[in-house]
Design a protein around this motif. Structure first.
Motif, short mmCIF file in Angstrom:
data_model
loop_
_atom_site.label_atom_id
_atom_site.label_comp_id
_atom_site.label_asym_id
_atom_site.label_seq_id
_atom_site.Cartn_x
_atom_site.Cartn_y
_atom_site.Cartn_z
N PRO A 40 0.84 -1.21 0.00
CA PRO A 40 0.00 0.00 0.00
C PRO A 40 0.87 1.26 0.00
O PRO A 40 1.98 1.27 0.54
CB PRO A 40 -0.79 -0.12 1.31
CG PRO A 40 -0.70 -1.55 1.70
CD PRO A 40 0.61 -2.04 1.19
N GLU A 42 0.62 5.79 0.37
CA GLU A 42 -0.22 6.86 0.88
C GLU A 42 -1.10 7.42 -0.24
O GLU A 42 -0.64 7.60 -1.37
CB GLU A 42 0.65 7.97 1.46
CG GLU A 42 1.34 7.59 2.77
CD GLU A 42 2.03 8.77 3.40
OE1 GLU A 42 1.78 9.91 2.96
OE2 GLU A 42 2.83 8.54 4.34
N HIS A 43 -2.34 7.71 0.11
CA HIS A 43 -3.28 8.27 -0.86
C HIS A 43 -4.37 9.02 -0.10
O HIS A 43 -4.41 8.99 1.13
CB HIS A 43 -3.88 7.16 -1.74
CG HIS A 43 -4.63 6.12 -0.97
ND1 HIS A 43 -4.01 5.05 -0.35
CD2 HIS A 43 -5.96 5.99 -0.69
CE1 HIS A 43 -4.91 4.31 0.27
NE2 HIS A 43 -6.10 4.86 0.07
N ALA A 45 -7.31 8.83 1.27
CA ALA A 45 -8.28 7.81 1.65
C ALA A 45 -9.67 8.39 1.88
O ALA A 45 -10.68 7.78 1.49
CB ALA A 45 -7.80 7.08 2.89
N LEU A 48 -11.38 8.90 -1.40
CA LEU A 48 -11.68 7.61 -2.03
C LEU A 48 -12.85 6.93 -1.32
O LEU A 48 -13.70 6.30 -1.97
CB LEU A 48 -10.44 6.73 -2.00
CG LEU A 48 -10.43 5.50 -2.91
CD1 LEU A 48 -10.60 5.89 -4.36
CD2 LEU A 48 -9.15 4.70 -2.71
N ALA A 61 -6.85 -3.36 -5.33
CA ALA A 61 -7.25 -1.99 -5.01
C ALA A 61 -8.47 -1.92 -4.11
O ALA A 61 -8.74 -0.87 -3.52
CB ALA A 61 -7.51 -1.21 -6.30
N ALA A 64 -8.32 -0.58 -0.36
CA ALA A 64 -8.03 0.85 -0.21
C ALA A 64 -9.28 1.71 -0.33
O ALA A 64 -9.29 2.86 0.13
CB ALA A 64 -7.00 1.28 -1.24
N PRO A 115 -8.97 3.59 -8.42
CA PRO A 115 -7.79 3.29 -7.60
C PRO A 115 -6.99 2.16 -8.24
O PRO A 115 -7.56 1.15 -8.65
CB PRO A 115 -8.39 2.87 -6.25
CG PRO A 115 -9.74 2.34 -6.59
CD PRO A 115 -10.21 3.07 -7.81
N MET A 129 -6.17 7.13 -9.10
CA MET A 129 -5.47 7.36 -7.83
C MET A 129 -4.61 6.14 -7.52
O MET A 129 -5.11 5.01 -7.47
CB MET A 129 -6.47 7.59 -6.69
CG MET A 129 -5.80 7.92 -5.36
SD MET A 129 -7.00 8.10 -3.99
CE MET A 129 -7.96 9.52 -4.52
N VAL A 131 -2.90 3.61 -5.26
CA VAL A 131 -3.14 3.18 -3.88
C VAL A 131 -2.21 2.05 -3.45
O VAL A 131 -2.18 1.68 -2.28
CB VAL A 131 -4.61 2.75 -3.67
CG1 VAL A 131 -5.55 3.93 -3.91
CG2 VAL A 131 -5.00 1.58 -4.56
N TYR A 132 -1.47 1.48 -4.39
CA TYR A 132 -0.49 0.44 -4.03
C TYR A 132 0.62 0.42 -5.06
O TYR A 132 0.48 0.93 -6.18
CB TYR A 132 -1.15 -0.94 -3.90
CG TYR A 132 -1.75 -1.51 -5.18
CD1 TYR A 132 -0.99 -2.28 -6.04
CD2 TYR A 132 -3.09 -1.30 -5.50
CE1 TYR A 132 -1.55 -2.82 -7.21
CE2 TYR A 132 -3.65 -1.82 -6.65
CZ TYR A 132 -2.87 -2.59 -7.49
OH TYR A 132 -3.41 -3.11 -8.64
#
Length: 221
Positions: A40, A42-43, A45, A48, A61, A64, A115, A129, A131-132
């Motif tokens: 993972p 940082e995003h 969250a 999302l 995904a 997340a 994501p 976005m 996410v991982y």
């Protein structure tokens, strides 16, 4: 004439995915050596978790995206749709290819976010976005030992990137490599010597297992 030895499997998806696939071919000896590690990153969250619709091109995904709460999830295929449903989303399932999501995206009546991993095979016409991350890993000792033995080893390729990474690892091995690719794009990225190969009839684990069985039947004929 003595029976030819049963080919072996080298499975390089993340371990849970590889174990599910190995269970589809229970009579085959299988070695699992993930070529990618999912981490993972940082995003945003909160954003999302609040968006009313998600586009999922991978089950990785789904965690997340937060609780589904019945939100719309446009999913690339059956496995991703299953993961989204288990998380509480209301999935609409594509045909297994990213292109199959395009009409679902056009028909969606709510804002969408896609994501996805840092390494993306195809951009979609929707906000994305990361996410991982998918971090490359070397083959483990069990895989190297498998490839040092003579005889056929069937290798399923589930993405173009894993095909590129794995073909670099499989140069100059003793084993006779058979390739089952999920798509022509994955097959095109293979660079190592290959004894035989085939492309699955559709981008599903079931079709990939059938492709491997077909390669083995060719060996026995």
């Amino acid at each position: 004439m003595p029976a030819k030895p049963q080919p072996r499997l080298l499975l390089t998806r993340p371990e849970p995915d590889s174990r599910r696939f190995a269970a589809m071919l229970p009579e085959w000896e299988a070695v699992i050596s993930p070529i990618l590690r999912i981490e993972p990153v940082e995003h945003d969250a909160a954003r999302l978790h609040a968006v009313p619709g998600l586009v999922f091109t991978s089950a990785h995904a789904v965690p997340a995206a937060g609780p589904g709460r019945g939100r719309l999830a446009l999913c690339v295929g059956a496995r991703t749709a299953e993961a989204a449903r288990e998380a509480g989303f209301t999935p609409r399932e594509g045909n297994g290819f990213a292109e199959g999501l395009l009409p679902l995206i056009e028909a969606a009546e709510v804002p969408l976010i896609h994501p996805h991993g840092r390494h993306l095979a195809r951009e979609l016409p929707v906000e994305g976005m990361v996410v991982y991350d998918q971090i490359a890993q070397p083959l483990n000792d069990a895989a190297r030992a498998l490839l040092a033995r003579p005889g056929p080893v069937a290798v399923p390729l589930f993405s173009p990137r894993s095909a590129r990474l794995l073909s670099a690892e499989l140069q100059d091995r003793c084993a006779e490599i058979w390739i089952a690719a999920i798509s022509s794009a994955a097959m095109e990225q293979w660079r190592a010597p290959t004894a035989r190969s085939a492309i699955a009839t559709d981008p599903s684990a079931k079709a990939m297992a059938a492709t491997i069985r077909r390669l083995a039947e060719t060996e026995q004929s």
